[in-house]
Design a protein around this motif. Structure first.
Motif, PDB file in Angstrom:
ATOM      1  N   ILE A  96      -1.095   2.663  -4.588  1.00  0.00           N
ATOM      2  CA  ILE A  96      -0.189   1.913  -5.446  1.00  0.00           C
ATOM      3  C   ILE A  96       0.358   2.877  -6.478  1.00  0.00           C
ATOM      4  O   ILE A  96      -0.399   3.591  -7.148  1.00  0.00           O
ATOM      5  N   CYS A  97       1.697   2.912  -6.607  1.00  0.00           N
ATOM      6  CA  CYS A  97       2.372   3.843  -7.513  1.00  0.00           C
ATOM      7  C   CYS A  97       3.257   3.074  -8.476  1.00  0.00           C
ATOM      8  O   CYS A  97       3.837   2.049  -8.122  1.00  0.00           O
ATOM      9  N   ALA A  98       3.392   3.596  -9.690  1.00  0.00           N
ATOM     10  CA  ALA A  98       4.266   2.975 -10.685  1.00  0.00           C
ATOM     11  C   ALA A  98       5.728   3.269 -10.392  1.00  0.00           C
ATOM     12  O   ALA A  98       6.605   2.486 -10.746  1.00  0.00           O
ATOM     13  N   GLU A  99       6.012   4.411  -9.744  1.00  0.00           N
ATOM     14  CA  GLU A  99       7.375   4.805  -9.408  1.00  0.00           C
ATOM     15  C   GLU A  99       7.465   5.050  -7.906  1.00  0.00           C
ATOM     16  O   GLU A  99       6.463   5.292  -7.248  1.00  0.00           O
ATOM     17  N   MET A 100       8.704   5.031  -7.384  1.00  0.00           N
ATOM     18  CA  MET A 100       8.923   5.270  -5.951  1.00  0.00           C
ATOM     19  C   MET A 100       8.392   6.657  -5.585  1.00  0.00           C
ATOM     20  O   MET A 100       8.888   7.663  -6.087  1.00  0.00           O
ATOM     21  N   PRO A 101       7.371   6.732  -4.725  1.00  0.00           N
ATOM     22  CA  PRO A 101       6.816   8.037  -4.365  1.00  0.00           C
ATOM     23  C   PRO A 101       7.615   8.701  -3.244  1.00  0.00           C
ATOM     24  O   PRO A 101       8.238   8.014  -2.426  1.00  0.00           O
ATOM     25  N   PRO A 102       7.595  10.042  -3.165  1.00  0.00           N
ATOM     26  CA  PRO A 102       8.233  10.717  -2.035  1.00  0.00           C
ATOM     27  C   PRO A 102       7.391  10.526  -0.773  1.00  0.00           C
ATOM     28  O   PRO A 102       6.196  10.226  -0.849  1.00  0.00           O
ATOM     29  N   VAL A 159       3.843   0.057  -3.112  1.00  0.00           N
ATOM     30  CA  VAL A 159       2.633   0.062  -2.295  1.00  0.00           C
ATOM     31  C   VAL A 159       2.957   0.810  -1.008  1.00  0.00           C
ATOM     32  O   VAL A 159       4.023   0.635  -0.423  1.00  0.00           O
ATOM     33  N   CYS A 160       2.049   1.678  -0.592  1.00  0.00           N
ATOM     34  CA  CYS A 160       2.258   2.432   0.640  1.00  0.00           C
ATOM     35  C   CYS A 160       0.907   2.827   1.232  1.00  0.00           C
ATOM     36  O   CYS A 160      -0.135   2.574   0.649  1.00  0.00           O
ATOM     37  N   GLU A 161       0.984   3.443   2.394  1.00  0.00           N
ATOM     38  CA  GLU A 161      -0.196   4.046   3.007  1.00  0.00           C
ATOM     39  C   GLU A 161      -0.063   5.551   2.806  1.00  0.00           C
ATOM     40  O   GLU A 161       1.040   6.097   2.890  1.00  0.00           O
ATOM     41  N   CYS A 162      -1.162   6.214   2.554  1.00  0.00           N
ATOM     42  CA  CYS A 162      -1.109   7.663   2.361  1.00  0.00           C
ATOM     43  C   CYS A 162      -2.302   8.329   3.041  1.00  0.00           C
ATOM     44  O   CYS A 162      -3.319   7.695   3.313  1.00  0.00           O
ATOM     45  N   ARG A 163      -2.129   9.623   3.325  1.00  0.00           N
ATOM     46  CA  ARG A 163      -3.222  10.439   3.854  1.00  0.00           C
ATOM     47  C   ARG A 163      -2.998  11.875   3.413  1.00  0.00           C
ATOM     48  O   ARG A 163      -1.881  12.292   3.126  1.00  0.00           O
ATOM     49  N   PHE A 164      -4.083  12.616   3.353  1.00  0.00           N
ATOM     50  CA  PHE A 164      -4.032  14.016   2.961  1.00  0.00           C
ATOM     51  C   PHE A 164      -4.239  14.893   4.184  1.00  0.00           C
ATOM     52  O   PHE A 164      -5.007  14.549   5.077  1.00  0.00           O
ATOM     53  N   MET A 165      -3.546  16.036   4.205  1.00  0.00           N
ATOM     54  CA  MET A 165      -3.673  16.981   5.308  1.00  0.00           C
ATOM     55  C   MET A 165      -3.360  18.377   4.810  1.00  0.00           C
ATOM     56  O   MET A 165      -2.814  18.541   3.721  1.00  0.00           O
ATOM     57  N   THR A 166      -3.695  19.355   5.630  1.00  0.00           N
ATOM     58  CA  THR A 166      -3.357  20.730   5.281  1.00  0.00           C
ATOM     59  C   THR A 166      -1.877  20.970   5.570  1.00  0.00           C
ATOM     60  O   THR A 166      -1.236  20.209   6.302  1.00  0.00           O
ATOM     61  N   GLU A 167      -1.339  22.036   5.004  1.00  0.00           N
ATOM     62  CA  GLU A 167       0.055  22.388   5.259  1.00  0.00           C
ATOM     63  C   GLU A 167       0.276  22.667   6.750  1.00  0.00           C
ATOM     64  O   GLU A 167       1.316  22.294   7.297  1.00  0.00           O
ATOM     65  N   ASP A 168      -0.689  23.312   7.406  1.00  0.00           N
ATOM     66  CA  ASP A 168      -0.564  23.593   8.844  1.00  0.00           C
ATOM     67  C   ASP A 168      -0.501  22.298   9.657  1.00  0.00           C
ATOM     68  O   ASP A 168       0.302  22.176  10.581  1.00  0.00           O
ATOM     69  N   GLU A 169      -1.353  21.323   9.331  1.00  0.00           N
ATOM     70  CA  GLU A 169      -1.322  20.039  10.035  1.00  0.00           C
ATOM     71  C   GLU A 169       0.022  19.343   9.816  1.00  0.00           C
ATOM     72  O   GLU A 169       0.605  18.791  10.751  1.00  0.00           O
ATOM     73  N   PHE A 170       0.512  19.374   8.586  1.00  0.00           N
ATOM     74  CA  PHE A 170       1.784  18.743   8.265  1.00  0.00           C
ATOM     75  C   PHE A 170       2.923  19.385   9.049  1.00  0.00           C
ATOM     76  O   PHE A 170       3.749  18.689   9.645  1.00  0.00           O
ATOM     77  N   ASN A 171       2.963  20.712   9.072  1.00  0.00           N
ATOM     78  CA  ASN A 171       4.020  21.418   9.798  1.00  0.00           C
ATOM     79  C   ASN A 171       3.959  21.138  11.301  1.00  0.00           C
ATOM     80  O   ASN A 171       4.991  21.005  11.956  1.00  0.00           O
ATOM     81  N   GLN A 206       0.928  12.661   2.570  1.00  0.00           N
ATOM     82  CA  GLN A 206       1.996  12.067   3.375  1.00  0.00           C
ATOM     83  C   GLN A 206       1.917  10.558   3.188  1.00  0.00           C
ATOM     84  O   GLN A 206       0.825   9.977   3.175  1.00  0.00           O
ATOM     85  N   ARG A 207       3.096   9.924   3.029  1.00  0.00           N
ATOM     86  CA  ARG A 207       3.130   8.478   2.808  1.00  0.00           C
ATOM     87  C   ARG A 207       4.024   7.806   3.851  1.00  0.00           C
ATOM     88  O   ARG A 207       4.961   8.404   4.353  1.00  0.00           O
ATOM     89  N   ARG A 208       3.721   6.544   4.130  1.00  0.00           N
ATOM     90  CA  ARG A 208       4.541   5.740   5.041  1.00  0.00           C
ATOM     91  C   ARG A 208       4.516   4.287   4.575  1.00  0.00           C
ATOM     92  O   ARG A 208       3.677   3.900   3.756  1.00  0.00           O
ATOM     93  N   ASN A 209       5.442   3.499   5.121  1.00  0.00           N
ATOM     94  CA  ASN A 209       5.515   2.065   4.807  1.00  0.00           C
ATOM     95  C   ASN A 209       5.583   1.801   3.304  1.00  0.00           C
ATOM     96  O   ASN A 209       4.857   0.957   2.772  1.00  0.00           O
ATOM     97  N   ILE A 210       6.457   2.503   2.622  1.00  0.00           N
ATOM     98  CA  ILE A 210       6.595   2.360   1.169  1.00  0.00           C
ATOM     99  C   ILE A 210       7.408   1.101   0.879  1.00  0.00           C
ATOM    100  O   ILE A 210       8.535   0.963   1.346  1.00  0.00           O
ATOM    101  N   THR A 211       6.827   0.179   0.130  1.00  0.00           N
ATOM    102  CA  THR A 211       7.520  -1.053  -0.233  1.00  0.00           C
ATOM    103  C   THR A 211       7.359  -1.321  -1.724  1.00  0.00           C
ATOM    104  O   THR A 211       6.354  -0.949  -2.333  1.00  0.00           O
ATOM    105  N   GLN A 212       8.367  -1.986  -2.277  1.00  0.00           N
ATOM    106  CA  GLN A 212       8.303  -2.365  -3.681  1.00  0.00           C
ATOM    107  C   GLN A 212       7.713  -3.762  -3.781  1.00  0.00           C
ATOM    108  O   GLN A 212       8.033  -4.647  -2.985  1.00  0.00           O
ATOM    109  N   ARG A 213       6.852  -3.940  -4.769  1.00  0.00           N
ATOM    110  CA  ARG A 213       6.215  -5.239  -4.975  1.00  0.00           C
ATOM    111  C   ARG A 213       6.403  -5.625  -6.440  1.00  0.00           C
ATOM    112  O   ARG A 213       6.165  -4.809  -7.329  1.00  0.00           O
ATOM    113  N   ASN A 214       6.841  -6.847  -6.670  1.00  0.00           N
ATOM    114  CA  ASN A 214       7.008  -7.350  -8.033  1.00  0.00           C
ATOM    115  C   ASN A 214       5.778  -8.146  -8.427  1.00  0.00           C
ATOM    116  O   ASN A 214       5.354  -9.045  -7.700  1.00  0.00           O
TER     117      ASN A 214
END
Length: 87
Positions: A8-14, A48-60, A26-34
């Motif tokens: 959950i983020c206060a501002e629109m996350p990248p 609200v979104c889903e997120c996960r952490f990964m290495t730069e190599d995995e991301f690339n 990395q984030r997906r399914n970003i939606t705004q909730r009032n």
């Protein structure tokens, strides 16, 4: 790479951003909730979104897989089979 978790983020996350130590979030399914106002708190919006952490190599690696055009890959493979006389 970690499993997807809710964030959950206060501002629109990248969709993705470096977080240090060679890791990327990395984030997906970003939606705004009032959230409605209550007697003690004014209403506000959150993201609200889903997120996960990964290495730069995995991301690339994941980005390069996403960038592959399946139709082009199939066409190239078919052309190779024709040139080799298999088809």
């Amino acid at each position: 790479m970690t499993d997807w978790k809710q964030e959950i983020c206060a501002e629109m996350p990248p969709e993705s951003e470096p977080v240090g130590g060679g890791k990327i979030i990395q984030r997906r399914n970003i939606t705004q909730r009032n959230v409605e106002a209550t007697d003690i708190m004014p209403g506000y919006s959150e993201y609200v979104c889903e997120c996960r952490f990964m290495t730069e190599d995995e991301f690339n690696m994941l980005k390069s897989i996403e960038d592959i055009d399946t139709a082009d890959a199939i066409d190239a493979y078919t052309e190779q089979l024709i040139e080799e006389g298999v088809l």
